[in-house]
Design a protein around this motif. Sequence first.
Motif, short mmCIF file in Angstrom:
data_model
loop_
_atom_site.label_atom_id
_atom_site.label_comp_id
_atom_site.label_asym_id
_atom_site.label_seq_id
_atom_site.Cartn_x
_atom_site.Cartn_y
_atom_site.Cartn_z
N TYR A 1 2.50 -36.49 3.25
CA TYR A 1 3.18 -35.20 3.24
C TYR A 1 4.42 -35.22 2.35
CZ TYR A 1 0.46 -33.28 7.20
OH TYR A 1 -0.55 -32.80 8.02
N ILE A 2 5.05 -36.40 2.21
CA ILE A 2 6.36 -36.43 1.56
C ILE A 2 6.41 -37.39 0.36
CG2 ILE A 2 8.84 -36.80 1.90
CD1 ILE A 2 8.37 -36.27 4.91
N ILE A 3 6.19 -38.68 0.60
CA ILE A 3 6.45 -39.68 -0.44
C ILE A 3 5.62 -39.42 -1.69
CG2 ILE A 3 6.33 -42.13 -1.01
CD1 ILE A 3 6.92 -42.77 1.91
N ARG A 4 4.35 -39.06 -1.53
CA ARG A 4 3.49 -38.80 -2.69
C ARG A 4 3.84 -37.49 -3.39
NH1 ARG A 4 -0.58 -42.48 -2.92
NH2 ARG A 4 -1.40 -43.36 -0.96
N ARG A 5 4.65 -36.64 -2.77
CA ARG A 5 4.85 -35.29 -3.28
C ARG A 5 6.26 -34.99 -3.79
NH1 ARG A 5 0.28 -32.47 -1.82
NH2 ARG A 5 -1.03 -33.63 -0.34
N THR A 6 7.20 -35.86 -3.49
CA THR A 6 8.57 -35.61 -3.96
C THR A 6 9.30 -36.93 -4.16
OG1 THR A 6 10.72 -34.61 -3.40
CG2 THR A 6 9.34 -35.34 -1.57
N PRO A 7 10.13 -37.01 -5.21
CA PRO A 7 10.93 -38.21 -5.42
C PRO A 7 12.21 -38.23 -4.60
CG PRO A 7 11.30 -36.69 -7.23
CD PRO A 7 10.25 -36.05 -6.34
N TYR A 8 12.51 -37.12 -3.90
CA TYR A 8 13.75 -37.08 -3.13
C TYR A 8 13.75 -38.22 -2.11
CZ TYR A 8 17.82 -35.20 -0.72
OH TYR A 8 19.08 -35.04 -0.18
N PRO A 9 14.77 -39.08 -2.12
CA PRO A 9 14.69 -40.35 -1.39
C PRO A 9 15.05 -40.31 0.09
CG PRO A 9 16.75 -40.25 -2.60
CD PRO A 9 16.01 -38.98 -2.93
N THR A 10 15.51 -39.16 0.58
CA THR A 10 16.08 -39.14 1.92
C THR A 10 15.29 -38.22 2.84
OG1 THR A 10 18.25 -39.42 0.88
CG2 THR A 10 18.23 -38.86 3.21
N ALA A 11 15.03 -38.69 4.05
CA ALA A 11 14.33 -37.88 5.04
C ALA A 11 15.26 -36.80 5.59
CB ALA A 11 13.83 -38.77 6.17
N THR A 12 14.69 -35.84 6.29
CA THR A 12 15.50 -34.72 6.79
C THR A 12 16.63 -35.18 7.70
OG1 THR A 12 13.89 -34.41 8.58
CG2 THR A 12 13.62 -33.05 6.60
N GLY A 13 16.41 -36.26 8.43
CA GLY A 13 17.44 -36.76 9.33
C GLY A 13 18.50 -37.61 8.65
N GLY A 14 18.31 -37.89 7.36
CA GLY A 14 19.30 -38.67 6.61
C GLY A 14 18.96 -40.14 6.47
N SER A 15 17.75 -40.54 6.88
CA SER A 15 17.33 -41.94 6.73
C SER A 15 16.57 -42.11 5.42
CB SER A 15 16.44 -42.35 7.90
OG SER A 15 15.30 -41.52 7.97
N PRO A 16 16.56 -43.34 4.85
CA PRO A 16 15.79 -43.57 3.62
C PRO A 16 14.30 -43.43 3.88
CG PRO A 16 16.84 -45.60 4.41
CD PRO A 16 17.32 -44.51 5.29
#
Length: 515
Positions: free
Chosen positions: A406-421
């Motif tokens: 859902y996330i890693i393959r689709r965006t390079p933004y490095p931080t999860a919504t909660g602020g964790s890597p």
Amino acid sequence: MTMIEGRSSILEQFPHVLASPEKLSKAIDPFTVTTSTGFLPFKLPPAYLPDAFKPLESLLTRAPVVKDDGSPGLLATYGLGPAVLAELPDLTDEVDKLVAEDGKPDLVAVTAVFRDYSFLCSAYLLEPCYERWVKSPEDGYGLGRDLLPRSIARPIYRCAQLLDIPPFMSYAAAYALYNYTVGDPSLGLEYSNLRLIRAFERGLDPKSSEAGFILTHVDMVKESPALVNGAVRILSRLEKGKDEAAREEVNEAFREILRGMERIGTCMEVMWKNSKPADYLSFRVFIFGITSQAMFPNGVIYDGVLDNKPLNFRGESGANDSMIPLLDHLLEISMPSTPLTKILHEFRAYRPLPHREFLAHVASKAKEVGVQQFAVQDSETVLLYLKALDHVRSFRWRHWLFTREYIIRRTPYPTATGGSPIVTWLPNQLFAVLELMISIHDKYVAPFTNKEIPTVVETNGSGTATPTTAGQKKVEKLESFFYYKAQVEEMMATVRDQKDKLDREVARWCKERGV
């Protein structure tokens, strides 16, 4: 569900845990933990607010990108911010007028108001990021608003004070577990009967990916009573003593937990169908926090709160759910001493106060009575314990797959919504349970499954085999033994394979992203 009898310190500490939810007062926190409702609120969250909050309700009804009637909402035209400043009065004084029959704060209503201010807070702060993402997704999220108007800041802060949680969007008290109602009360919490109360994008359509993402979590947590009751039974019984009579009660409680986790896993697996991976990033914009996010490099000022000093809060995250932390504590799964585990501990503050207190008690009591040590002393209990660990592993592995797809393959933004890597956060916890499973298996289970099996039938005086009662019991024991042995071998093959795969995947993603 078998209920425990008698009283123990855990029942004295949590006098409502065995209570019938309909008998509980609105003056207690709606997330009070019971064996009937688990970690869901003990009554259906209110879908509507008291009349004094009509301006807030009006904004939230008009806010979603697609409104309930299918027309564009304020966020579709990036008009929410101006509407808030033009229309919303400071209703802080109205929060203190929300009282129950006994004159105490009506925490059921306060939590509903908190939920709604949380949605408006996040939509207001992150609206510019959503606009940038829609118009130019390759350019990232840009900056959010760094000043929250007092018409939102003061009421959300007052609600948070009454509930003893941070004044920001949270998983349980706002986004997911207090954001559902039902279409037909007679059908209860069947998934097809669940509806969202608030949404950012298209979530008011129950078949949308936004609704599917949130309601799948509700669907999973509705199975949490089995975990709560199982944990209470185990801890209560071991407090009374660790004799042989305790063994079967503890084993049956573990079986109850395993049955509950089977159902939770089934609900979780349907996420792929309920919420499409390609749709997730569009509504994910609105659930980011402030802490460690590029959108808020200087924090956010809550106008009229704490002398207008910039504040930082972690965002909404499924890591704030209480089911797997409950098993972490009950099974005594130790997390590594890393900065990632420190973040895990910070997330605790964002759970409802009753969840925090219950989990903290389980953690200390499991250590005090020695749940793990009791489990490894018996061949059947240690297998049930290992299978419980395997459910934690399976849950965390699915969560990793969701994060990857859902996330890693689709965006390079490095931080999860909660602020964790995003790349290393989940593997930190997953490696912990994989390594504990290997340790428990190699030290306690392997010697049992590799031992010699006794003769399974008895003979009469002439040497002829006869089906005696004792012999039949040995046959049943042998069948049970080989059943468990095959299960364990398959389980541990999966564990070792996943550990190797996770090592390689994390290394590859870290290398590609320069982590």
